[in-house]
Design a protein around this motif. Structure first.
Motif, PDB file in Angstrom:
ATOM      1  N   ALA A 112      16.105  79.330 -37.405  1.00 18.15           N
ATOM      2  CA  ALA A 112      15.980  78.392 -38.521  1.00 18.15           C
ATOM      3  C   ALA A 112      15.660  76.987 -38.034  1.00 18.15           C
ATOM      4  CB  ALA A 112      17.270  78.388 -39.343  1.00 18.15           C
ATOM      5  N   ILE A 113      16.283  76.568 -36.933  1.00 20.58           N
ATOM      6  CA  ILE A 113      16.029  75.227 -36.401  1.00 20.58           C
ATOM      7  C   ILE A 113      14.603  75.109 -35.898  1.00 20.58           C
ATOM      8  CG2 ILE A 113      16.699  73.584 -34.608  1.00 20.58           C
ATOM      9  CD1 ILE A 113      19.524  74.635 -34.807  1.00 20.58           C
ATOM     10  N   ALA A 114      14.074  76.175 -35.272  1.00 25.23           N
ATOM     11  CA  ALA A 114      12.699  76.142 -34.779  1.00 25.23           C
ATOM     12  C   ALA A 114      11.699  76.035 -35.923  1.00 25.23           C
ATOM     13  CB  ALA A 114      12.414  77.393 -33.948  1.00 25.23           C
ATOM     14  N   VAL A 115      11.971  76.705 -37.035  1.00 23.98           N
ATOM     15  CA  VAL A 115      11.080  76.607 -38.198  1.00 23.98           C
ATOM     16  C   VAL A 115      11.072  75.183 -38.744  1.00 23.98           C
ATOM     17  CG1 VAL A 115      10.742  77.369 -40.578  1.00 23.98           C
ATOM     18  CG2 VAL A 115      11.283  79.035 -38.804  1.00 23.98           C
ATOM     19  N   VAL A 116      12.246  74.572 -38.845  1.00 24.95           N
ATOM     20  CA  VAL A 116      12.329  73.181 -39.313  1.00 24.95           C
ATOM     21  C   VAL A 116      11.628  72.241 -38.334  1.00 24.95           C
ATOM     22  CG1 VAL A 116      13.919  71.301 -39.860  1.00 24.95           C
ATOM     23  CG2 VAL A 116      14.454  73.629 -40.582  1.00 24.95           C
ATOM     24  N   ALA A 117      11.782  72.512 -37.041  1.00 24.64           N
ATOM     25  CA  ALA A 117      11.100  71.683 -36.039  1.00 24.64           C
ATOM     26  C   ALA A 117       9.592  71.807 -36.166  1.00 24.64           C
ATOM     27  CB  ALA A 117      11.554  72.080 -34.639  1.00 24.64           C
ATOM     28  N   GLY A 118       9.109  73.021 -36.459  1.00 26.16           N
ATOM     29  CA  GLY A 118       7.669  73.193 -36.653  1.00 26.16           C
ATOM     30  C   GLY A 118       7.156  72.415 -37.849  1.00 26.16           C
ATOM     31  N   ILE A 119       7.943  72.414 -38.931  1.00 32.22           N
ATOM     32  CA  ILE A 119       7.547  71.642 -40.109  1.00 32.22           C
ATOM     33  C   ILE A 119       7.590  70.143 -39.805  1.00 32.22           C
ATOM     34  CG2 ILE A 119       8.164  71.104 -42.499  1.00 32.22           C
ATOM     35  CD1 ILE A 119       9.224  73.944 -42.745  1.00 32.22           C
ATOM     36  N   ASP A 120       8.609  69.715 -39.057  1.00 30.62           N
ATOM     37  CA  ASP A 120       8.722  68.299 -38.699  1.00 30.62           C
ATOM     38  C   ASP A 120       7.645  67.862 -37.712  1.00 30.62           C
ATOM     39  OD1 ASP A 120      10.886  68.103 -40.349  1.00 30.62           O
ATOM     40  OD2 ASP A 120      12.381  68.185 -38.750  1.00 30.62           O
ATOM     41  N   LEU A 121       7.026  68.821 -37.013  1.00 33.51           N
ATOM     42  CA  LEU A 121       5.983  68.464 -36.054  1.00 33.51           C
ATOM     43  C   LEU A 121       4.824  67.758 -36.738  1.00 33.51           C
ATOM     44  CD1 LEU A 121       4.690  68.558 -33.248  1.00 33.51           C
ATOM     45  CD2 LEU A 121       3.919  70.877 -33.753  1.00 33.51           C
ATOM     46  N   GLY A 122       4.460  68.229 -37.935  1.00 34.70           N
ATOM     47  CA  GLY A 122       3.395  67.547 -38.672  1.00 34.70           C
ATOM     48  C   GLY A 122       3.750  66.107 -38.978  1.00 34.70           C
ATOM     49  N   GLY A 123       5.010  65.886 -39.398  1.00 33.06           N
ATOM     50  CA  GLY A 123       5.446  64.514 -39.655  1.00 33.06           C
ATOM     51  C   GLY A 123       5.475  63.670 -38.400  1.00 33.06           C
ATOM     52  N   ALA A 124       5.825  64.274 -37.267  1.00 31.33           N
ATOM     53  CA  ALA A 124       5.843  63.524 -36.009  1.00 31.33           C
ATOM     54  C   ALA A 124       4.437  63.114 -35.597  1.00 31.33           C
ATOM     55  CB  ALA A 124       6.496  64.367 -34.917  1.00 31.33           C
ATOM     56  N   ILE A 125       3.471  64.031 -35.749  1.00 31.88           N
ATOM     57  CA  ILE A 125       2.079  63.681 -35.431  1.00 31.88           C
ATOM     58  C   ILE A 125       1.592  62.560 -36.324  1.00 31.88           C
ATOM     59  CG2 ILE A 125      -0.283  64.567 -35.415  1.00 31.88           C
ATOM     60  CD1 ILE A 125       0.872  67.298 -34.701  1.00 31.88           C
ATOM     61  N   LEU A 126       1.942  62.629 -37.603  1.00 29.39           N
ATOM     62  CA  LEU A 126       1.541  61.577 -38.536  1.00 29.39           C
ATOM     63  C   LEU A 126       2.221  60.254 -38.200  1.00 29.39           C
ATOM     64  CD1 LEU A 126      -0.169  61.097 -41.069  1.00 29.39           C
ATOM     65  CD2 LEU A 126       1.853  61.653 -42.443  1.00 29.39           C
ATOM     66  N   ALA A 127       3.486  60.296 -37.783  1.00 32.42           N
ATOM     67  CA  ALA A 127       4.196  59.066 -37.418  1.00 32.42           C
ATOM     68  C   ALA A 127       3.597  58.439 -36.170  1.00 32.42           C
ATOM     69  CB  ALA A 127       5.676  59.373 -37.201  1.00 32.42           C
ATOM     70  N   VAL A 128       3.229  59.271 -35.189  1.00 33.14           N
ATOM     71  CA  VAL A 128       2.585  58.747 -33.971  1.00 33.14           C
ATOM     72  C   VAL A 128       1.260  58.082 -34.312  1.00 33.14           C
ATOM     73  CG1 VAL A 128       1.503  59.421 -31.803  1.00 33.14           C
ATOM     74  CG2 VAL A 128       3.725  60.377 -32.427  1.00 33.14           C
ATOM     75  N   ALA A 129       0.470  58.741 -35.177  1.00 35.21           N
ATOM     76  CA  ALA A 129      -0.809  58.151 -35.577  1.00 35.21           C
ATOM     77  C   ALA A 129      -0.596  56.851 -36.358  1.00 35.21           C
ATOM     78  CB  ALA A 129      -1.599  59.147 -36.419  1.00 35.21           C
ATOM     79  N   SER A 130       0.443  56.806 -37.183  1.00 33.55           N
ATOM     80  CA  SER A 130       0.716  55.593 -37.964  1.00 33.55           C
ATOM     81  C   SER A 130       1.098  54.427 -37.060  1.00 33.55           C
ATOM     82  CB  SER A 130       1.835  55.868 -38.971  1.00 33.55           C
ATOM     83  OG  SER A 130       1.476  56.903 -39.857  1.00 33.55           O
ATOM     84  N   LEU A 131       1.944  54.688 -36.082  1.00 34.04           N
ATOM     85  CA  LEU A 131       2.343  53.623 -35.163  1.00 34.04           C
ATOM     86  C   LEU A 131       1.182  53.185 -34.282  1.00 34.04           C
ATOM     87  CD1 LEU A 131       5.863  54.977 -34.168  1.00 34.04           C
ATOM     88  CD2 LEU A 131       5.359  53.007 -35.618  1.00 34.04           C
ATOM     89  N   SER A 132       0.327  54.130 -33.899  1.00 36.98           N
ATOM     90  CA  SER A 132      -0.871  53.744 -33.143  1.00 36.98           C
ATOM     91  C   SER A 132      -1.827  52.950 -34.015  1.00 36.98           C
ATOM     92  CB  SER A 132      -1.563  54.999 -32.603  1.00 36.98           C
ATOM     93  OG  SER A 132      -0.740  55.682 -31.690  1.00 36.98           O
ATOM     94  N   PHE A 133      -1.890  53.280 -35.292  1.00 39.90           N
ATOM     95  CA  PHE A 133      -2.708  52.505 -36.219  1.00 39.90           C
ATOM     96  C   PHE A 133      -2.233  51.059 -36.300  1.00 39.90           C
ATOM     97  CE2 PHE A 133      -3.368  50.827 -40.500  1.00 39.90           C
ATOM     98  CZ  PHE A 133      -4.742  50.993 -40.658  1.00 39.90           C
ATOM     99  N   LEU A 134      -0.927  50.872 -36.209  1.00 39.85           N
ATOM    100  CA  LEU A 134      -0.370  49.519 -36.257  1.00 39.85           C
ATOM    101  C   LEU A 134      -0.513  48.774 -34.930  1.00 39.85           C
ATOM    102  CD1 LEU A 134       2.894  50.227 -38.300  1.00 39.85           C
ATOM    103  CD2 LEU A 134       0.751  49.230 -39.125  1.00 39.85           C
ATOM    104  N   GLY A 135      -0.995  49.478 -33.901  1.00 41.73           N
ATOM    105  CA  GLY A 135      -1.249  48.813 -32.625  1.00 41.73           C
ATOM    106  C   GLY A 135      -0.176  49.001 -31.579  1.00 41.73           C
ATOM    107  N   PHE A 136       0.758  49.941 -31.796  1.00 37.11           N
ATOM    108  CA  PHE A 136       1.840  50.150 -30.837  1.00 37.11           C
ATOM    109  C   PHE A 136       1.579  51.313 -29.886  1.00 37.11           C
ATOM    110  CE2 PHE A 136       3.864  48.314 -34.633  1.00 37.11           C
ATOM    111  CZ  PHE A 136       4.429  47.181 -34.069  1.00 37.11           C
ATOM    112  N   GLY A 137       0.488  52.040 -30.076  1.00 34.51           N
ATOM    113  CA  GLY A 137       0.238  53.248 -29.296  1.00 34.51           C
ATOM    114  C   GLY A 137      -0.694  53.029 -28.130  1.00 34.51           C
ATOM    115  N   ALA A 138      -1.784  53.814 -28.112  1.00 35.44           N
ATOM    116  CA  ALA A 138      -2.712  53.782 -26.988  1.00 35.44           C
ATOM    117  C   ALA A 138      -3.392  52.428 -26.881  1.00 35.44           C
ATOM    118  CB  ALA A 138      -3.761  54.884 -27.151  1.00 35.44           C
ATOM    119  N   VAL A 139      -3.605  52.008 -25.659  1.00 31.96           N
ATOM    120  CA  VAL A 139      -4.274  50.738 -25.400  1.00 31.96           C
ATOM    121  C   VAL A 139      -5.775  50.982 -25.336  1.00 31.96           C
ATOM    122  CG1 VAL A 139      -4.503  48.810 -23.795  1.00 31.96           C
ATOM    123  CG2 VAL A 139      -2.275  49.923 -24.114  1.00 31.96           C
ATOM    124  N   PRO A 140      -6.580  50.260 -26.141  1.00 32.84           N
ATOM    125  CA  PRO A 140      -8.041  50.427 -26.090  1.00 32.84           C
ATOM    126  C   PRO A 140      -8.549  50.169 -24.671  1.00 32.84           C
ATOM    127  CG  PRO A 140      -7.394  49.141 -27.998  1.00 32.84           C
ATOM    128  CD  PRO A 140      -6.176  49.286 -27.141  1.00 32.84           C
TER     129      PRO A 140
END
Length: 295
Positions: free
Chosen positions: A217-245
């Motif tokens: 059950a925890i692995a299934v929830v983690a899989g669902i949360d993975l999409g949110g984690a990818i979106l959160a990483v992209a959002s923070l990179s959009f704000l300029g906190f992620g990869a350096v150009p």
């Protein structure tokens, strides 16, 4: 009838196993036909795995150096067009998948390990320890995840690795609650009473009984949360906190192209589309696995 005659009439082991392969293939085709959404999402995720493992195989063009004219529209030569510096957008999307997806996986691994263990310990131990962990989780849950991630990044610094750690820490409270609820369900089962009666230590009981039964059950929830984690990483990179150009990353690419969205829509559209399809595919496959586990 003699033993030799019975041996001749008996089917050969290889002959009895041969029909199983066509039956398995037909069963797999029926499952995919009944759930085309899961099949398409799985194929897209396999493509992303190829992008991570061998990006040069799918996009041999250099993602950092200029390869064409500035802001060239999509064509047969430049599938996703080019950006302001003449870099191939398709190549940058493919090569950026590694940093974006791996950051999401690292974030989920942090929240899964830390949150899962804390939730299991709280649910199994109970008492003061459960109360302390639960109250701390309630305080953290009251803070929006993105705001909590920003606070952690301000302490750790900028970079994709720091973003992954921040997103992972912000996901720990939710994972603690899931693991605690699943642990409370498991400790009420008869085999846990038998383990307690036999004198099994708490640590051994958690590792041998709670973890294997709660991991599904925890692995299934983690899989669902993975999409949110990818979106959160992209959002923070959009704000300029992620990869350096000029390092390619989906969120930073969307941020770079938003100023030219009216004249060069492809610069923002294709990274956004790939990120959205990734989140949808991860959620679709995870929910499909969860539905199968509940049957």
């Amino acid at each position: 009838m003699t033993s030799d005659q019975r041996a001749e009439q008996a089917p050969h082991p290889q002959q009895t196993q041969r029909p199983q392969h066509p039956q398995r293939a037909r069963h797999a085709l029926r499952v995919l036909g009944a759930r085309p959404g899961v099949a398409l999402a799985s194929l897209f995720l396999l493509l992303l795995v190829g992008w991570i493992l061998a990006p040069n195989l799918f996009a041999p063009t250099d993602p950092i150096e200029a390869v064409g004219p500035s802001l060239a529209p999509p064509s047969s030569h430049y599938w996703f067009g080019t950006d302001l510096n003449g870099r191939d957008v398709y190549s940058r999307v493919v090569h950026g998948a590694r940093s974006s997806l791996l950051a999401g996986l690292v974030a989920i691994a942090i929240s899964l390990v830390c949150g899962g263990l804390l939730g299991m310990v709280a649910g199994y131990a109970g008492g003061i320890l459960d109360a302390v962990i639960s109250r701390a989780v309630e305080v953290l849950v009251s803070i929006p995840g993105l705001l909590l991630s920003l606070a952690i990044i301000s302490a750790l610094g900028f970079g994709v690795d720091k973003v992954a750690i921040a997103v992972g820490i912000s996901g720990i409270p939710g994972m603690v609650r899931i693991a605690r609820a699943e642990t409370l369900r498991i400790i009420g089962l008869p085999f846990m009473d038998a383990a307690a009666t036999s004198g099994t230590r708490r640590v051994i009981a958690i590792l041998t009984h709670v973890v294997p039964n709660a991991s599904g059950a925890i692995a299934v929830v983690a899989g669902i949360d993975l999409g949110g984690a990818i979106l959160a990483v992209a959002s923070l990179s959009f704000l300029g906190f992620g990869a350096v150009p000029p390092q390619p990353e989906w969120g930073s690419q969307i941020n770079e192209g938003r100023t030219y969205i009216a004249s060069a829509w492809w610069w923002t559209l294709f990274p956004s589309l790939v990120a959205a399809l990734t989140v949808l595919s991860v959620n679709r496959v995870s929910r499909g696995i969860g539905t199968r586990e509940n049957r």
